[in-house]
Design an enzyme around this catalytic site. Structure first.
Site, short mmCIF file in Angstrom:
data_model
loop_
_atom_site.label_atom_id
_atom_site.label_comp_id
_atom_site.label_asym_id
_atom_site.label_seq_id
_atom_site.Cartn_x
_atom_site.Cartn_y
_atom_site.Cartn_z
N GLU A 19 0.83 -1.40 -0.09
CA GLU A 19 -0.12 0.08 -0.02
C GLU A 19 0.90 1.20 0.26
OE1 GLU A 19 -2.98 0.21 -0.51
OE2 GLU A 19 -3.55 -1.74 -0.61
N CYS A 41 -12.88 2.19 -15.81
CA CYS A 41 -13.04 3.68 -15.55
C CYS A 41 -11.80 4.59 -15.51
CB CYS A 41 -13.80 3.78 -14.20
SG CYS A 41 -14.40 5.52 -13.97
N CYS A 49 -16.83 2.26 -20.88
CA CYS A 49 -18.25 2.42 -20.13
C CYS A 49 -18.99 1.22 -20.89
CB CYS A 49 -18.67 3.63 -20.75
SG CYS A 49 -18.17 5.38 -20.05
N CYS A 51 -18.49 -1.47 -18.36
CA CYS A 51 -18.63 -1.19 -17.12
C CYS A 51 -19.86 -1.77 -16.41
CB CYS A 51 -18.55 0.55 -16.93
SG CYS A 51 -18.58 0.90 -15.04
N CYS A 69 -24.79 5.39 -13.82
CA CYS A 69 -23.59 6.43 -13.67
C CYS A 69 -24.05 7.71 -14.12
CB CYS A 69 -22.38 5.85 -14.40
SG CYS A 69 -21.14 7.21 -14.72
#
Length: 354
Positions: A36, A191, A198, A201, A207
Site C-alpha cells: 500500500e 473507469c 463504459c 462497466c 452512472c
DNA sequence: GAGACGTGGTA
DNA sequence: TTACCAAGTCT
C-alpha cells in the site's frame, strides 16, 4: 431501496478483477502494508519488481526495523517519494516496539503510524484483516466522481468530503477485501482517466456522467500554476583511480537521505567551478568538462541540471565519512541514488535525452 | 489549507 | 516538448 452498486461491482470483479498480484500471495498485514505504501501515487506495474525485491530483503517487519535506513533507501531507489521509505523504516520500529511486532486491526492505531493516512489504514484493514473499511484513492475518486457527477477538483476539501461520503455509503458489510480490490480494479481497468470503457462497466446503468456523456468532465481538474525554474551544477569529481565523490543529501527535502553527486550554486560560471571546488570541498581539480545539461521536471518546479566532469588532481581534505564517500561507479550504483543521478552515472552522454 | 514530495506513462 | 496524472501523506 437496495443499493446495487456493490453487488454489480463484485460480480464484475469475480470475472474480470486482478486476483494474482504479488501482495495477494502469502497475504499478511506486513506485505499488505508495504504494498500500500509503494502504491501511493505509483502504478501497479512500476511497483511489482520493487515489491518482490523488497520482500526478499526484508521478509517481515522485524527484518525491516533492524535494517540500516540506507539499505531501505537503496531498495527504494528509483521509486520516488522517498519519505515513504524513511517513514516505512520508522513505522516498522514502531510496530516492532509499540505493538510487539503485530499490526493493529484498528483504523485509529494504524493511522498513528507515520506514513499511514485514512485511506491506507482502511486498505490494510480490508485487505489484510478482511474487515469493513472505506478507502478513497485516485481510482475510487474517479469512479465516484463520475457515478455521482460530483463537480470540482477532489483536492478541494468540500469535494473530497462528498466523495468520502459516497464511498462510505457504497461500502458493503460483506466481502470487504474483495470490494476494495474491486473498486480499485474498476478504476484502473475500466473507469480510466481517458477513454473509459463504459460499455464494459458494470455500473454504467447508474452512472450519471455516462448518462450525460460527460465522463470527460469528472473528476474536475486541478487549477494550473506555472512551475518555477531552478538550476544547479552537478559535479562528477573523478580521481586518478576512477573513483567518484558521492554526497549524502539532507534528511528532508528533494531526494532526502539519498546519495547523490555534489552540487554547487548555479551562480558560478563554468570557469569558476575549479576554484569553487578548491574552496568549498578542498579538492584540487583540473579544467571542467561540461556534459550537455538537461531539464528535469519535478511536481512543483523545473530543475536545470548542468553536469560538470572535474578530474581530481589532488585530494587530501576529503576522507570517507557519513556524508561524503569516494566510490567506483559500480559501488556508487549500489547506493540509494535518485533516478536522474543514476542515469547520469550510467550513461552520461545520453542524459541530454532526459 | 496549500505546498512539498519522484518517477514513468500518456496524450 | 510539455502538461497532466497515478493505490496519498506530511508539514
Amino acid at each position: 431501496m437496495k443499493d446495487r452498486f456493490a453487488d454489480r461491482l463484485l460480480a464484475w470483479y469475480d470475472q474480470h478483477g486482478r486476483h494474482n498480484l504479488p501482495w495477494h500471495q502469502d497475504r499478511n498485514a506486513y506485505r499488505v502494508w508495504v504494498s500500500e505504501i509503494m502504491l501511493q501515487q505509483t502504478q501497479v506495474a512500476t511497483v511489482i519488481p520493487y515489491f518482490e525485491a523488497f520482500m526478499a530483503r526484508f521478509p517481515d517487519v522485524h527484518a525491516l526495523a533492524r535494517a540500516p535506513v540506507d539499505d531501505v533507501l537503496s531498495h527504494w531507489s528509483g521509486l520516488g517519494y522517498y519519505a515513504r521509505a524513511r517513514n516505512l523504516h520508522k513505522a516498522a520500529a514502531q510496530v516492532d516496539e509499540e505493538f510487539n511486532g503485530e499490526f493493529p486491526a484498528c483504523q485509529q492505531q494504524l493511522e498513528s503510524l507515520i506514513g499511514i493516512g485514512r485511506s491506507t489504514a482502511a486498505a490494510i484493514i480490508a485487505q489484510a484483516f478482511g474487515e469493513r473499511a472505506t478507502i478513497l484513492d485516485g481510482n475510487v475518486k474517479r469512479v465516484l466522481a463520475r457515478y455521482h457527477a460530483v463537480p470540482g477538483w477532489p483536492g478541494q476539501t468540500s469535494v473530497l468530503n462528498q466523495l468520502w461520503a459516497h464511498a462510505e455509503t457504497h461500502t458493503p458489510n460483506n466481502r470487504a477485501r474483495d470490494y476494495t480490490q474491486a473498486i480499485m480494479d474498476l478504476g484502473a481497468m475500466v473507469c480510466t482517466r481517458s477513454k473509459p470503457k463504459c460499455e464494459a462497466c458494470p455500473l454504467s446503468a447508474g452512472c450519471q456522467a455516462y448518462a450525460n456523456s460527460e465522463t470527460r468532465l469528472y473528476p474536475g481538474s486541478k487549477p494550473k500554476k506555472a512551475k518555477p525554474e531552478k538550476a544547479t551544477w552537478i559535479l562528477i569529481l573523478e580521481d586518478a583511480e576512477g573513483r567518484i565523490l558521492l554526497e549524502r543529501r539532507p534528511p528532508s527535502g528533494i531526494w532526502g537521505g539519498l546519495w547523490s553527486l555534489p552540487e554547487l550554486d548555479p551562480g558560478y560560471g563554468s570557469e569558476e567551478l575549479q576554484e569553487a571546488c578548491e574552496r568549498e570541498l578542498g579538492i584540487t581539480c583540473s579544467d571542467p568538462d561540461l556534459i550537455s545539461g538537461f531539464r528535469h521536471t519535478f511536481s512543483h518546479y523545473h530543475l536545470h541540471i548542468q553536469p560538470a566532469r572535474l578530474p581530481v588532481v589532488h585530494n587530501t581534505q576529503v576522507a570517507d565519512t557519513d556524508r561524503l564517500r569516494w566510490l567506483h561507479r559500480d559501488q556508487a550504483l549500489a547506493l540509494g541514488l535518485p533516478a536522474p543521478i543514476r542515469t547520469l552515472l550510467t550513461e552520461p552522454e545520453q542524459t541530454a535525452l532526459l
